[in-house]
Design a protein around this motif. Structure first.
Motif, PDB file in Angstrom:
ATOM      1  N   ARG A   5     -16.471  30.789  26.007  1.00  0.00           N
ATOM      2  CA  ARG A   5     -15.473  29.743  26.156  1.00  0.00           C
ATOM      3  C   ARG A   5     -14.183  30.113  25.453  1.00  0.00           C
ATOM      4  N   THR A   6     -14.318  30.789  24.292  1.00  0.00           N
ATOM      5  CA  THR A   6     -13.118  31.193  23.563  1.00  0.00           C
ATOM      6  C   THR A   6     -12.317  32.196  24.364  1.00  0.00           C
ATOM      7  N   VAL A   7     -13.012  33.174  24.979  1.00  0.00           N
ATOM      8  CA  VAL A   7     -12.320  34.169  25.807  1.00  0.00           C
ATOM      9  C   VAL A   7     -11.639  33.488  26.979  1.00  0.00           C
ATOM     10  N   ARG A   8     -12.352  32.550  27.622  1.00  0.00           N
ATOM     11  CA  ARG A   8     -11.777  31.879  28.788  1.00  0.00           C
ATOM     12  C   ARG A   8     -10.590  31.019  28.392  1.00  0.00           C
ATOM     13  N   GLY A 263     -10.098  22.517  26.398  1.00  0.00           N
ATOM     14  CA  GLY A 263     -10.139  21.557  25.308  1.00  0.00           C
ATOM     15  C   GLY A 263     -11.190  21.862  24.261  1.00  0.00           C
ATOM     16  N   GLN A 264     -12.157  22.760  24.559  1.00  0.00           N
ATOM     17  CA  GLN A 264     -13.174  23.104  23.581  1.00  0.00           C
ATOM     18  C   GLN A 264     -12.586  23.934  22.447  1.00  0.00           C
ATOM     19  N   ASP A 265     -11.547  24.709  22.745  1.00  0.00           N
ATOM     20  CA  ASP A 265     -10.926  25.530  21.723  1.00  0.00           C
ATOM     21  C   ASP A 265     -10.059  24.643  20.820  1.00  0.00           C
ATOM     22  N   GLN A 266     -10.215  24.766  19.498  1.00  0.00           N
ATOM     23  CA  GLN A 266      -9.501  23.883  18.588  1.00  0.00           C
ATOM     24  C   GLN A 266      -7.994  24.030  18.706  1.00  0.00           C
ATOM     25  N   SER A 267      -7.527  25.213  19.104  1.00  0.00           N
ATOM     26  CA  SER A 267      -6.082  25.427  19.180  1.00  0.00           C
ATOM     27  C   SER A 267      -5.445  24.631  20.302  1.00  0.00           C
ATOM     28  N   THR A 268      -6.234  24.114  21.232  1.00  0.00           N
ATOM     29  CA  THR A 268      -5.664  23.352  22.342  1.00  0.00           C
ATOM     30  C   THR A 268      -5.988  21.864  22.255  1.00  0.00           C
ATOM     31  N   ARG A 269      -6.675  21.430  21.219  1.00  0.00           N
ATOM     32  CA  ARG A 269      -7.021  20.007  21.140  1.00  0.00           C
ATOM     33  C   ARG A 269      -5.778  19.136  21.025  1.00  0.00           C
ATOM     34  N   LEU A 270      -4.717  19.680  20.451  1.00  0.00           N
ATOM     35  CA  LEU A 270      -3.495  18.889  20.333  1.00  0.00           C
ATOM     36  C   LEU A 270      -2.858  18.635  21.691  1.00  0.00           C
ATOM     37  N   LEU A 271      -3.340  19.311  22.730  1.00  0.00           N
ATOM     38  CA  LEU A 271      -2.803  19.104  24.076  1.00  0.00           C
ATOM     39  C   LEU A 271      -3.578  18.039  24.846  1.00  0.00           C
ATOM     40  N   ASP A 272      -4.572  17.420  24.216  1.00  0.00           N
ATOM     41  CA  ASP A 272      -5.433  16.494  24.937  1.00  0.00           C
ATOM     42  C   ASP A 272      -4.659  15.377  25.622  1.00  0.00           C
ATOM     43  N   ARG A 273      -3.550  14.922  25.002  1.00  0.00           N
ATOM     44  CA  ARG A 273      -2.772  13.846  25.599  1.00  0.00           C
ATOM     45  C   ARG A 273      -1.363  14.320  25.931  1.00  0.00           C
ATOM     46  N   ALA A 274      -1.286  15.554  26.356  1.00  0.00           N
ATOM     47  CA  ALA A 274       0.010  16.117  26.716  1.00  0.00           C
ATOM     48  C   ALA A 274       0.520  15.569  28.037  1.00  0.00           C
ATOM     49  N   LEU A 275      -0.365  15.025  28.858  1.00  0.00           N
ATOM     50  CA  LEU A 275       0.013  14.510  30.170  1.00  0.00           C
ATOM     51  C   LEU A 275      -0.156  13.000  30.226  1.00  0.00           C
ATOM     52  N   ALA A 293      -9.049  12.037  29.953  1.00  0.00           N
ATOM     53  CA  ALA A 293     -10.401  12.136  30.506  1.00  0.00           C
ATOM     54  C   ALA A 293     -11.108  13.432  30.152  1.00  0.00           C
ATOM     55  N   ALA A 294     -10.522  14.300  29.328  1.00  0.00           N
ATOM     56  CA  ALA A 294     -11.132  15.590  29.036  1.00  0.00           C
ATOM     57  C   ALA A 294     -12.320  15.441  28.098  1.00  0.00           C
ATOM     58  N   GLN A 295     -13.402  16.140  28.413  1.00  0.00           N
ATOM     59  CA  GLN A 295     -14.555  16.255  27.537  1.00  0.00           C
ATOM     60  C   GLN A 295     -14.530  17.637  26.886  1.00  0.00           C
ATOM     61  N   ASP A 296     -15.407  17.856  25.898  1.00  0.00           N
ATOM     62  CA  ASP A 296     -15.476  19.165  25.264  1.00  0.00           C
ATOM     63  C   ASP A 296     -15.723  20.246  26.304  1.00  0.00           C
ATOM     64  N   GLY A 297     -14.940  21.307  26.210  1.00  0.00           N
ATOM     65  CA  GLY A 297     -15.082  22.416  27.145  1.00  0.00           C
ATOM     66  C   GLY A 297     -14.303  22.253  28.424  1.00  0.00           C
ATOM     67  N   GLU A 298     -13.548  21.148  28.586  1.00  0.00           N
ATOM     68  CA  GLU A 298     -12.766  20.911  29.800  1.00  0.00           C
ATOM     69  C   GLU A 298     -11.279  21.031  29.504  1.00  0.00           C
TER      70      GLU A 298
END
Length: 451
Positions: A5-8, A263-275, A293-298
């Motif tokens: 998941r980290t690579v992806r 969204g599973q990667d911590q570096s992108t969690r701040l983007l959860d409500r970017a839209l 609506a994102a779940q872990d890994g989405e």
């Protein structure tokens, strides 16, 4: 699995950055300053300071005015005794303006000839620092509201901007009057049945497949028409793009807007409500706000699902989200990219994937005594054809990239972007991840403010 998941996630971020650099040729240091504003279109008008000398709005025409903080404008509206009427206002602060949550907004009101309030709406900014267009309407229904609202005569519409705003600039305002023809043999909702939209059914599944390019409009008037399918667009931080979707009687609209990040990667969690996404009906009334609506890994995403369209919905007591689904026609999706949230990570246009589904079997509606399409309601034959289309991958589309997050699709996207920008983009990605982790550590990983 975690390593995969980290690579992806890394591939997704690099792919998004590569596409931006190749298509836009811009530097990652550029922020949201270049975001395009809402484009108002219509006849220039200046509202009066009172109802006596208010200029008149003609049905079916669009007008453009402006409002400063605390200002109120008056407009005249002439109505008969049989038709429903909707006066909409779209107030458009400049992208990047210093707006404050629930303290910046407008109020639109429709009053009868004797001053009774027939309808009102007060859309407000939902997240501080995110300046996006606010839209809604005030309506007159012929079988509800004060008795004087059912009379014929000159009504008064007012649009008022909230006082005390930190943004001292004038906001452009787009005004429109739409008059819905009466139905034959009286209003079908005189003795309304249970609103069709009150069933509370689950949201339809979003479609999968290839994401086809579709540039969103800069306002309601130039929004492209979409049917069921998967679409992609490039949106800059602070911009709002508009899309029109034909929805018939008995049908409902659902959509998901998502970014290319995991969204599973911590570096992108701040983007959860970017839209943010809002759905509007054909009269520009707010039908539904999107929800994260994102779940872990989405990927970070937001979704919206309306109730089914039914004439009787206008009499519902279950809320405005049901009442807004009262007529068939071209509904709208407005997608906004949150500048404060994405600016630390992605400082230029980014790819947004929009998954649209028109669900439910269409059926006949009320019989109007005039053509509803001429009044701005209902669907044309062309609209119905578009609504039935589901885009498929063209055999000769060598550049088509499926909208899933498979490693193959991401690697292909990176390849198309060009090797020449790779080194700089990887360095930019490293800085992005470091900044995001530091911010995440400082803020904690709780959900960002809703909007």
């Amino acid at each position: 699995m975690k390593d995969r998941r980290t690579v992806r996630a890394g591939l997704a971020a690099v792919a998004a950055l590569c596409v931006v650099a190749a298509a836009q040729g811009t530097s990652l240091a550029e922020g949201a300053a270049g975001a395009q504003a809402y484009e108002t279109r219509g006849t220039r008008i200046r509202g009066a300071d009172g109802g006596t000398d208010a200029p008149s709005l003609a049905a079916g025409r669009t007008y453009v005015d402006s409002l400063g903080p605390g200002e109120k404008r008056y407009y005249g509206v002439t109505l008969d005794t049989k038709s429903a009427a909707y006066v909409s206002a779209v107030a458009a602060p400049r992208p990047g303006a210093g707006v404050t949550s629930y303290r910046d907004g407008v109020k639109v009101t429709l009053e009868s000839p004797d001053g009774a309030v027939c309808g009102t709406a007060a859309p407000k900014i939902e997240t501080s620092g995110v300046a996006y267009p606010l839209a809604d309407y005030a309506s007159r229904q012929i079988d509800s509201g004060p008795a004087s609202c059912h009379q014929a005569g000159r009504f008064v519409a007012t649009v008022e901007r909230q006082a005390g705003s930190q943004d001292h600039e004038r906001w452009p305002v787009e005004l429109r009057l739409m008059v819905e023809p009466p139905v034959k043999d009286g209003a079908t909702g005189a003795t309304p049945e249970a609103p069709e939209g009150s069933s509370g059914t689950s949201s339809p599944e979003p479609p999968d497949g290839t994401a086809w390019p579709k540039r969103g409009g800069r306002g309601f008037t130039d929004a492209p028409t979409l049917g069921t399918g998967v679409w992609r667009d490039e949106i800059a931080p602070g911009e709002t793009h508009y899309y029109r979707v034909p929805v018939d009687w008995g049908q409902r609209l659902s959509a998901v807007a998502e970014l290319s990040a995991d969204g599973q990667d911590q570096s992108t969690r701040l983007l959860d409500r970017a839209l943010a996404m809002h759905a509007y009906n054909p009269a520009r009334g707010l039908a539904k706000r999107g929800t994260p609506a994102a779940q872990d890994g989405e990927p970070p995403r937001t979704e919206v699902a309306t109730e089914p369209v039914a004439y009787e919905n206008r009499y519902a007591n279950t809320g405005s989200a049901v009442r807004a689904m009262s007529f068939s026609g071209g509904y709208f999706l407005a997608v906004t990219l949150n500048p404060p949230q994405v600016a630390p990570h992605l400082n230029s246009s980014v790819q947004v994937v929009l998954r649209v589904r028109i669900a439910g079997a269409a059926h006949g509606g009320p019989t109007y005594d005039k053509d509803p399409v001429e009044a701005g309601f209902g669907l044309t034959a062309a609209d119905r054809r578009v609504a039935k289309q589901h885009q498929v991958v063209a055999e000769d589309d060598q550049m088509g990239v499926p909208a899933d997050d498979s490693d193959k699709a991401l690697l292909r996207m990176v390849g198309y972007a060009g090797i020449g920008t790779g080194t700089a983009l990887v360095l930019g990605l490293g800085a992005w991840k470091l900044t995001a982790r530091r911010r995440a550590s400082a803020r904690g990983y709780g959900p960002p403010p809703a909007w």
